[in-house]
Design a protein around this motif. Structure first.
Motif, PDB file in Angstrom:
ATOM      1  N   LYS A   1      40.462  37.532  46.943  1.00  0.00           N
ATOM      2  CA  LYS A   1      41.068  38.710  47.566  1.00  0.00           C
ATOM      3  C   LYS A   1      41.022  39.906  46.602  1.00  0.00           C
ATOM      4  N   PRO A   2      41.167  41.121  47.116  1.00  0.00           N
ATOM      5  CA  PRO A   2      41.120  42.321  46.272  1.00  0.00           C
ATOM      6  C   PRO A   2      42.058  42.235  45.073  1.00  0.00           C
ATOM      7  N   ALA A   3      41.566  42.704  43.934  1.00  0.00           N
ATOM      8  CA  ALA A   3      42.325  42.729  42.679  1.00  0.00           C
ATOM      9  C   ALA A   3      42.714  41.332  42.193  1.00  0.00           C
ATOM     10  N   GLY A   4      42.017  40.318  42.686  1.00  0.00           N
ATOM     11  CA  GLY A   4      42.319  38.943  42.303  1.00  0.00           C
ATOM     12  C   GLY A   4      41.816  38.591  40.915  1.00  0.00           C
ATOM     13  N   THR A   5      42.160  37.377  40.494  1.00  0.00           N
ATOM     14  CA  THR A   5      41.723  36.862  39.191  1.00  0.00           C
ATOM     15  C   THR A   5      40.760  35.705  39.406  1.00  0.00           C
TER      16      THR A   5
ATOM     17  N   LEU B   1      29.794  36.008  35.991  1.00  0.00           N
ATOM     18  CA  LEU B   1      31.054  36.304  36.692  1.00  0.00           C
ATOM     19  C   LEU B   1      31.678  37.588  36.152  1.00  0.00           C
ATOM     20  N   ALA B   2      31.536  37.815  34.840  1.00  0.00           N
ATOM     21  CA  ALA B   2      32.101  39.029  34.239  1.00  0.00           C
ATOM     22  C   ALA B   2      31.447  40.282  34.802  1.00  0.00           C
ATOM     23  N   LEU B   3      30.125  40.234  34.968  1.00  0.00           N
ATOM     24  CA  LEU B   3      29.431  41.391  35.542  1.00  0.00           C
ATOM     25  C   LEU B   3      29.928  41.662  36.956  1.00  0.00           C
ATOM     26  N   GLY B   4      30.057  40.575  37.740  1.00  0.00           N
ATOM     27  CA  GLY B   4      30.570  40.737  39.103  1.00  0.00           C
ATOM     28  C   GLY B   4      31.991  41.257  39.126  1.00  0.00           C
ATOM     29  N   ALA B   5      32.816  40.736  38.203  1.00  0.00           N
ATOM     30  CA  ALA B   5      34.218  41.164  38.152  1.00  0.00           C
ATOM     31  C   ALA B   5      34.341  42.633  37.780  1.00  0.00           C
ATOM     32  N   ILE B   6      33.507  43.086  36.843  1.00  0.00           N
ATOM     33  CA  ILE B   6      33.539  44.492  36.425  1.00  0.00           C
ATOM     34  C   ILE B   6      33.191  45.410  37.594  1.00  0.00           C
ATOM     35  N   ILE B   7      32.103  45.116  38.264  1.00  0.00           N
ATOM     36  CA  ILE B   7      31.630  45.978  39.349  1.00  0.00           C
ATOM     37  C   ILE B   7      32.560  45.936  40.554  1.00  0.00           C
ATOM     38  N   LYS B   8      33.160  44.750  40.813  1.00  0.00           N
ATOM     39  CA  LYS B   8      33.950  44.572  42.026  1.00  0.00           C
ATOM     40  C   LYS B   8      35.459  44.683  41.812  1.00  0.00           C
ATOM     41  N   GLY B   9      35.881  44.850  40.552  1.00  0.00           N
ATOM     42  CA  GLY B   9      37.294  45.114  40.300  1.00  0.00           C
ATOM     43  C   GLY B   9      38.189  43.896  40.220  1.00  0.00           C
ATOM     44  N   TYR B  10      37.703  42.798  39.620  1.00  0.00           N
ATOM     45  CA  TYR B  10      38.521  41.594  39.466  1.00  0.00           C
ATOM     46  C   TYR B  10      38.824  41.336  37.994  1.00  0.00           C
ATOM     47  N   LYS B  11      39.864  40.546  37.742  1.00  0.00           N
ATOM     48  CA  LYS B  11      40.132  40.030  36.401  1.00  0.00           C
ATOM     49  C   LYS B  11      39.372  38.712  36.258  1.00  0.00           C
TER      50      LYS B  11
ATOM     51  N   TRP C   1      41.356  32.741  42.108  1.00  0.00           N
ATOM     52  CA  TRP C   1      40.332  31.902  42.754  1.00  0.00           C
ATOM     53  C   TRP C   1      39.627  31.084  41.688  1.00  0.00           C
ATOM     54  N   TYR C   2      39.663  29.748  41.849  1.00  0.00           N
ATOM     55  CA  TYR C   2      38.984  28.842  40.928  1.00  0.00           C
ATOM     56  C   TYR C   2      37.564  28.629  41.441  1.00  0.00           C
ATOM     57  N   VAL C   3      36.580  29.039  40.647  1.00  0.00           N
ATOM     58  CA  VAL C   3      35.188  29.052  41.087  1.00  0.00           C
ATOM     59  C   VAL C   3      34.634  27.640  41.277  1.00  0.00           C
ATOM     60  N   ASN C   4      34.816  26.762  40.283  1.00  0.00           N
ATOM     61  CA  ASN C   4      34.318  25.383  40.303  1.00  0.00           C
ATOM     62  C   ASN C   4      32.815  25.325  40.590  1.00  0.00           C
ATOM     63  N   GLN C   5      32.037  25.846  39.674  1.00  0.00           N
ATOM     64  CA  GLN C   5      30.589  25.923  39.850  1.00  0.00           C
ATOM     65  C   GLN C   5      29.938  24.557  40.036  1.00  0.00           C
ATOM     66  N   TYR C   6      30.589  23.504  39.549  1.00  0.00           N
ATOM     67  CA  TYR C   6      30.011  22.160  39.646  1.00  0.00           C
ATOM     68  C   TYR C   6      29.937  21.667  41.091  1.00  0.00           C
ATOM     69  N   ASP C   7      30.938  21.992  41.867  1.00  0.00           N
ATOM     70  CA  ASP C   7      31.010  21.505  43.247  1.00  0.00           C
ATOM     71  C   ASP C   7      30.873  22.612  44.290  1.00  0.00           C
ATOM     72  N   ASN C   8      30.749  23.849  43.841  1.00  0.00           N
ATOM     73  CA  ASN C   8      30.659  24.985  44.756  1.00  0.00           C
ATOM     74  C   ASN C   8      29.247  25.064  45.348  1.00  0.00           C
TER      75      ASN C   8
END
Length: 453
Positions: free
Chosen positions: A62-66, A79-89, A143-150
């Protein structure tokens, strides 16, 4: 004008580069898919942004999420690049075996980095899997990404990397070789390529200490195969859902040493500055050479950039400490190269045994030469002291002279290693080297063992 609206639009369309010297013993055409051209310098940029976009679409993010994720560093960068551009922590949970450079880079792009121990079970509360899940439960609007099972991980490579490789090789690819960690890259690319041509062979590169190869061949998850290893970015002690074993034709395992050595070879022989998993991948290709014919087109994927490993695989001291540096060991001088400038630790004949024990503890050594006014008079070895302790509980208060063994043999700097090895036996645990400056150094069993790695 031609420009990108933000850095995320530069992801993908990485080049295929022909390898020449490092694969000279292979008759087939070997092409490297160099993923360092992505903005985050790794293949993980592709799936990181895909996972973010899919989580946004279905409301998990969700907006402004972590964003919270356990990562070996590269996924965290994407993920950091995406977070910077999209406004997430972003909170990245990383194991302590990962390079300091990776941690510093993540912090540089605004991520909070939590470091966890490597040598623990996956379900241990201290593991980076467990810590990631816990932080996601404790952090509001996260939001927990969980790249292993995502599933978005593999889908990114099915939609992007696979089609790029097919188009760049004009459909002539016959083999795809890649290191396997989360499984997203190999499974996504394999699914696309095999849909185009079922005869394309997919090979995964595994590491010793990981479960993939044996599980693929036997269906057995063997916990005895799990132990700490140095290689970064590939291998697992779990079975991620993203690893689709039905799409993989086989695995080959590469040692930590070979991975490190070939990482450096790629830079020196091809001018391509890539990371540790690329070294594993190239050594894997060489191990599989019997499977390739002259007309074959082999694509090997280089995951990330060498800048993440300048303190490790590209550091001579780090390589030498682990016995990875390919240096020819011929003489006594070669064996003492690492500690030649350190003073020789000794104990005098009239000192107490307790003094010798304290010195052994302080300098982390197992044997120590004994000296008197005339020179070397004897020796002490921890195994002998251990034996003597059970005969005399007051051993620590006895003089060194009363318990010392024979003096260590003395050799010249140019004495061959073969001759030195014959001098070290059950009765004699070390050899002294007489240096040209008149001082002395010591060679132990440990030095000999490291030389033959």
């Amino acid at each position: 004008m031609k420009y990108c609206n933000n850095i995320l639009e530069t992801i993908g369309n990485t080049p295929l580069v022909k390898l020449n010297k490092v694969t000279s013993e292979i008759d087939a055409l070997v092409l490297a898919k160099v993923e360092t051209f992505n903005p985050g310098n790794s293949v993980k940029d592709r799936m990181a942004v895909k996972m973010i976009e899919d989580a946004e679409a279905d409301g998990r993010l969700k907006p402004a999420g972590t964003i919270i994720e356990g990562t070996s560093g590269n996924t965290g960068m994407g993920l950091a690049l995406g977070a910077i551009i999209k406004g997430y922590k972003l909170i990245c949970v990383i194991s302590d075996k990962q390079s300091k450079e990776k941690m510093d880079i993540l912090r540089a792009v605004g991520a909070k980095v939590v470091v966890c121990p490597t040598d623990v079970e996956p379900d241990d509360p201290r593991s980076y899997y467990s810590v990631s899940k816990r932080l996601a439960e404790e952090t509001p609007n996260s939001w927990y990404v969980n790249q292993y099972d995502n599933p978005s991980n593999a889908i990114a490579h099915y939609e992007q990397t696979g089609p790029e490789i097919w188009e760049q090789t004009d459909g002539k690819i016959t083999h795809f070789v890649v290191g396997v960690g989360t499984g997203g890259t190999i499974s996504g690319v394999a699914k696309y390529l095999k849909e185009k041509n079922p005869n394309i062979k997919i090979w995964g590169v595994d590491t010793y200490g990981s479960v993939f190869k044996k599980y693929h061949e036997t269906g057995i998850f063997d916990e005895n195969e799990i132990y700490p290893y140095i290689t970064e970015g590939i291998g697992e002690d779990i079975l991620p859902k993203n690893v689709d074993f039905s799409l993989i034709d086989g695995f080959t395992k590469v040692t930590d040493k070979d991975a490190a050595v070939y990482t450096r070879k790629i830079a020196k022989e091809e001018g391509i500055f890539v990371g540790n998993s690329a070294g594993s991948a190239i050594k894997g290709v060489l191990q599989l050479k019997e499977h390739f014919k002259p007309d074959d087109v082999v694509v090997v994927l280089f995951h990330d950039h060498g800048s993440r490993y300048v303190g490790k695989m590209f550091n001579d001291d780090w390589m030498r400490e682990r016995g990875f540096l390919e240096e020819e060991i011929k003489t006594a001088a070669d064996l003492i190269r690492e500690h030649i400038h350190q003073p020789l630790v000794t104990v005098r004949t009239e000192e107490l045994v307790s003094h010798a024990i304290d010195r052994m503890k302080k300098f982390d050594i197992s044997q120590i030469p004994v000296v008197d006014n005339e020179g070397f008079a004897g020796s002490l070895d921890e195994s002998n002291l251990f034996r003597l302790f059970f005969e005399d509980k007051d051993l620590a208060n006895r003089s060194v002279k009363s318990v010392m063994g024979n003096p260590y043999p003395i050799v010249k700097e140019k004495t061959p290693v073969e001759q030195i090895s014959k001098l070290i036996d059950k009765e004699n645990s070390a050899v002294l080297v007489e240096l040209e400056n008149g001082k002395n150094q010591i060679i132990t069993r440990h030095d000999i063992i490291r030389a033959i790695q």
